[in-house]
Scaffold this active site. Sequence first.
Site, PDB file in Angstrom:
ATOM      1  N   HIS A 133      10.609   6.641  72.209  1.00  0.00           N
ATOM      2  CA  HIS A 133       9.764   7.231  73.262  1.00  0.00           C
ATOM      3  C   HIS A 133      10.541   7.807  74.431  1.00  0.00           C
ATOM      4  O   HIS A 133       9.947   8.298  75.380  1.00  0.00           O
ATOM      5  CB  HIS A 133       8.741   6.211  73.787  1.00  0.00           C
ATOM      6  CG  HIS A 133       9.361   5.053  74.527  1.00  0.00           C
ATOM      7  ND1 HIS A 133       9.761   3.907  73.898  1.00  0.00           N
ATOM      8  CD2 HIS A 133       9.642   4.883  75.830  1.00  0.00           C
ATOM      9  CE1 HIS A 133      10.260   3.065  74.788  1.00  0.00           C
ATOM     10  NE2 HIS A 133      10.205   3.634  75.973  1.00  0.00           N
TER      11      HIS A 133
HETATM   12  C1  UD1 Z   1       6.881   4.615  80.333  1.00  0.00           C
HETATM   13  C2  UD1 Z   1       8.070   4.320  81.249  1.00  0.00           C
HETATM   14  C3  UD1 Z   1       9.282   3.968  80.383  1.00  0.00           C
HETATM   15  C4  UD1 Z   1       8.953   2.823  79.433  1.00  0.00           C
HETATM   16  C5  UD1 Z   1       7.713   3.163  78.619  1.00  0.00           C
HETATM   17  C6  UD1 Z   1       7.337   1.961  77.798  1.00  0.00           C
HETATM   18  C7  UD1 Z   1       8.252   5.542  83.383  1.00  0.00           C
HETATM   19  C8  UD1 Z   1       8.900   6.662  84.074  1.00  0.00           C
HETATM   20  N1  UD1 Z   1       8.427   5.483  82.038  1.00  0.00           N
HETATM   21  O1  UD1 Z   1       7.205   5.734  79.554  1.00  0.00           O
HETATM   22  O2  UD1 Z   1      10.346   3.556  81.227  1.00  0.00           O
HETATM   23  O3  UD1 Z   1      10.057   2.605  78.602  1.00  0.00           O
HETATM   24  O4  UD1 Z   1       6.623   3.495  79.505  1.00  0.00           O
HETATM   25  O5  UD1 Z   1       6.435   2.254  76.794  1.00  0.00           O
HETATM   26  O6  UD1 Z   1       7.618   4.736  83.999  1.00  0.00           O
HETATM   27  N2  UD1 Z   1       0.018   7.962  77.071  1.00  0.00           N
HETATM   28  C9  UD1 Z   1      -1.144   7.721  76.371  1.00  0.00           C
HETATM   29  N3  UD1 Z   1      -1.730   6.494  76.524  1.00  0.00           N
HETATM   30  C10 UD1 Z   1      -1.248   5.521  77.351  1.00  0.00           C
HETATM   31  C11 UD1 Z   1      -0.082   5.801  78.074  1.00  0.00           C
HETATM   32  C12 UD1 Z   1       0.540   7.021  77.921  1.00  0.00           C
HETATM   33  O7  UD1 Z   1      -1.604   8.545  75.610  1.00  0.00           O
HETATM   34  O8  UD1 Z   1      -1.843   4.424  77.430  1.00  0.00           O
HETATM   35  C13 UD1 Z   1       0.693   9.270  76.864  1.00  0.00           C
HETATM   36  C14 UD1 Z   1       0.269  10.335  77.877  1.00  0.00           C
HETATM   37  O9  UD1 Z   1       0.260  11.550  77.220  1.00  0.00           O
HETATM   38  C15 UD1 Z   1       1.430  10.302  78.869  1.00  0.00           C
HETATM   39  C16 UD1 Z   1       2.617   9.954  77.999  1.00  0.00           C
HETATM   40  O10 UD1 Z   1       2.100   9.073  77.001  1.00  0.00           O
HETATM   41  O11 UD1 Z   1       1.593  11.519  79.529  1.00  0.00           O
HETATM   42  C17 UD1 Z   1       3.750   9.261  78.752  1.00  0.00           C
HETATM   43  O12 UD1 Z   1       3.294   8.127  79.485  1.00  0.00           O
HETATM   44  P1  UD1 Z   1       4.115   7.599  80.783  1.00  0.00           P
HETATM   45  O13 UD1 Z   1       3.559   6.304  81.246  1.00  0.00           O
HETATM   46  O14 UD1 Z   1       4.236   8.702  81.788  1.00  0.00           O
HETATM   47  O15 UD1 Z   1       5.562   7.402  80.228  1.00  0.00           O
HETATM   48  P2  UD1 Z   1       6.073   6.647  78.930  1.00  0.00           P
HETATM   49  O16 UD1 Z   1       6.759   7.623  78.059  1.00  0.00           O
HETATM   50  O17 UD1 Z   1       4.965   5.833  78.367  1.00  0.00           O
HETATM   51  N1  UDP Z   2       6.131  -3.597  71.428  1.00  0.00           N
HETATM   52  C1  UDP Z   2       4.903  -3.938  70.834  1.00  0.00           C
HETATM   53  N2  UDP Z   2       4.315  -3.074  69.969  1.00  0.00           N
HETATM   54  C2  UDP Z   2       4.864  -1.861  69.631  1.00  0.00           C
HETATM   55  C3  UDP Z   2       6.107  -1.518  70.232  1.00  0.00           C
HETATM   56  C4  UDP Z   2       6.684  -2.391  71.137  1.00  0.00           C
HETATM   57  O1  UDP Z   2       4.397  -5.047  71.082  1.00  0.00           O
HETATM   58  O2  UDP Z   2       4.268  -1.133  68.822  1.00  0.00           O
HETATM   59  C5  UDP Z   2       6.741  -4.512  72.410  1.00  0.00           C
HETATM   60  C6  UDP Z   2       8.147  -4.979  72.111  1.00  0.00           C
HETATM   61  O3  UDP Z   2       8.149  -6.139  71.294  1.00  0.00           O
HETATM   62  C7  UDP Z   2       8.705  -5.270  73.490  1.00  0.00           C
HETATM   63  C8  UDP Z   2       8.026  -4.207  74.353  1.00  0.00           C
HETATM   64  O4  UDP Z   2       6.876  -3.782  73.624  1.00  0.00           O
HETATM   65  O5  UDP Z   2       8.296  -6.555  73.920  1.00  0.00           O
HETATM   66  C9  UDP Z   2       8.947  -3.037  74.631  1.00  0.00           C
HETATM   67  O6  UDP Z   2       8.223  -2.023  75.252  1.00  0.00           O
HETATM   68  P1  UDP Z   2       8.621  -0.478  75.184  1.00  0.00           P
HETATM   69  O7  UDP Z   2       9.554  -0.242  74.060  1.00  0.00           O
HETATM   70  O8  UDP Z   2       7.361   0.286  75.248  1.00  0.00           O
HETATM   71  O9  UDP Z   2       9.331  -0.256  76.594  1.00  0.00           O
HETATM   72  P2  UDP Z   2      10.839  -0.372  77.132  1.00  0.00           P
HETATM   73  O10 UDP Z   2      11.310  -1.762  76.886  1.00  0.00           O
HETATM   74  O11 UDP Z   2      11.647   0.676  76.465  1.00  0.00           O
HETATM   75  O12 UDP Z   2      10.714  -0.039  78.584  1.00  0.00           O
END
Ligand code: UD1
Ligand code: UDP
Length: 366
Positions: free
Chosen positions: A209
């Site tokens: 992601h």
């Molecule tokens: C965010 C965090 C990242 C973290 C990740 C964990 C920031 C800058 N980024 O990234 O550090 O590793 O979460 O998963 O805070 N979206 C949905 N449904 C949701 C949430 C998001 O569809 O419930 C989609 C939307 O199109 C959105 C995109 O995902 O624009 C990105 O979501 P966003 O929270 O901005 O960043 P992540 O890539 O999820």
């Molecule tokens: N995780 C989960 N389901 C998924 C993918 C990740 O439960 O389909 C859990 C994973 O075990 C870990 C956390 O989500 O505990 C990590 O989150 P993510 O990778 O979204 O964020 P990051 O750690 O990169 O910020």
Amino acid sequence: MKKQKIHLIVGARPNFMKMAPLYKEFTKYPEEFELKLIHTGQHYDERMSKFFFDDLQMPVPDEYLEVGSGSHGQQTARIMERYEEVLLKDKPDLVIVAGDVNSTSACAIDAVKLHIPVAHLEAGLRSFARTMPEEINRILTDAISDYLLTPSPDGDENLLQEGVPKEKIFFVGNIMIDSLVQYREKARQSKILEELKIENQDYALITLHRPSNVDSEKGLLIILNAFAEISQKIKLVFPIHPRTRKQIAVFGLEEKVKNMPNLILTEPVGYYDFLKLQMEAKFILTDSGGIQEESTYFGIPCLTLRPQTERPITIWEGTNKLVKLETDDIIKEAKNILDGNIKKGKIPKYWDGKTAERVVKIFRIK
Ligand code: UD1
Ligand code: UDP
């Protein structure tokens, strides 16, 4: 005795497993602490949020700010505007934030400007790559927090290098591992392998992601071409993050993904199912922060698709290895593992399930 009023902030998926153990530990002392759980709503899909409240046995948040998605500026501003109102109304004695997402830095800035002390869980981690939004969130949050709660000694060193007084730094260990230890048995009972028709060790687990990997067509193609080759040798299970699903559609790559017969694409899965998928995998290929740590705990080889990591202890002591964003490099490293060259590791100090206890001790009346 006046109770300490504490706000615990969550917003995105990786926050939930970090805050749940702390919430539970604080509630052991109801005469000392009054807790409020604040959810910014940065992640809002059931599978990115509610599933974790269920699996981690967390109560419904006291405040849900419903900020949703947006550009960095929009999302950060919305969180700041809405959380400030809660702070003004509620006047807590302490705000605790976790990790490195936008909700972390936005809520920390709100609190310090109202002279409310902030504690940062997972402080001190640095990738030294300022192109990552998370690195900016880490630097900002650490610079203004009063309590810097570090998961590993490199965190302490980074903070000392930046001139943070050592009285503010507390090496408490890795709080994510508290949740893992607590729910490992439940995870073992998950039926996800049967549901996906896979077996122990006959698949590799994938998550992706990072904007640097999935927001450009070139990056995504490099990775998908590697998957096409690796999936000739082993099944690939890919619970896909909503950002990545969206980007695959934007670049018209859905057919390419669908046409890989050994690639099992799923929606994001719940916490127990994901732990189970990790512990039974042959190896993991990811760009997640938390999964680098969990795989080290499980002793499962992890290939991290990034040029650097803010969690170097997973390389020095654990099973993690960085891989360049090049199709050939990804294939080579995966084949290496399939040939039996498995990196052995150990569990780092204080990744023991007792981090929440160490944190709460800091805030109890001495
Ligand atoms: C965010 C965090 C990242 C973290 C990740 C964990 C920031 C800058 N980024 O990234 O550090 O590793 O979460 O998963 O805070 N979206 C949905 N449904 C949701 C949430 C998001 O569809 O419930 C989609 C939307 O199109 C959105 C995109 O995902 O624009 C990105 O979501 P966003 O929270 O901005 O960043 P992540 O890539 O999820
Ligand atoms: N995780 C989960 N389901 C998924 C993918 C990740 O439960 O389909 C859990 C994973 O075990 C870990 C956390 O989500 O505990 C990590 O989150 P993510 O990778 O979204 O964020 P990051 O750690 O990169 O910020």
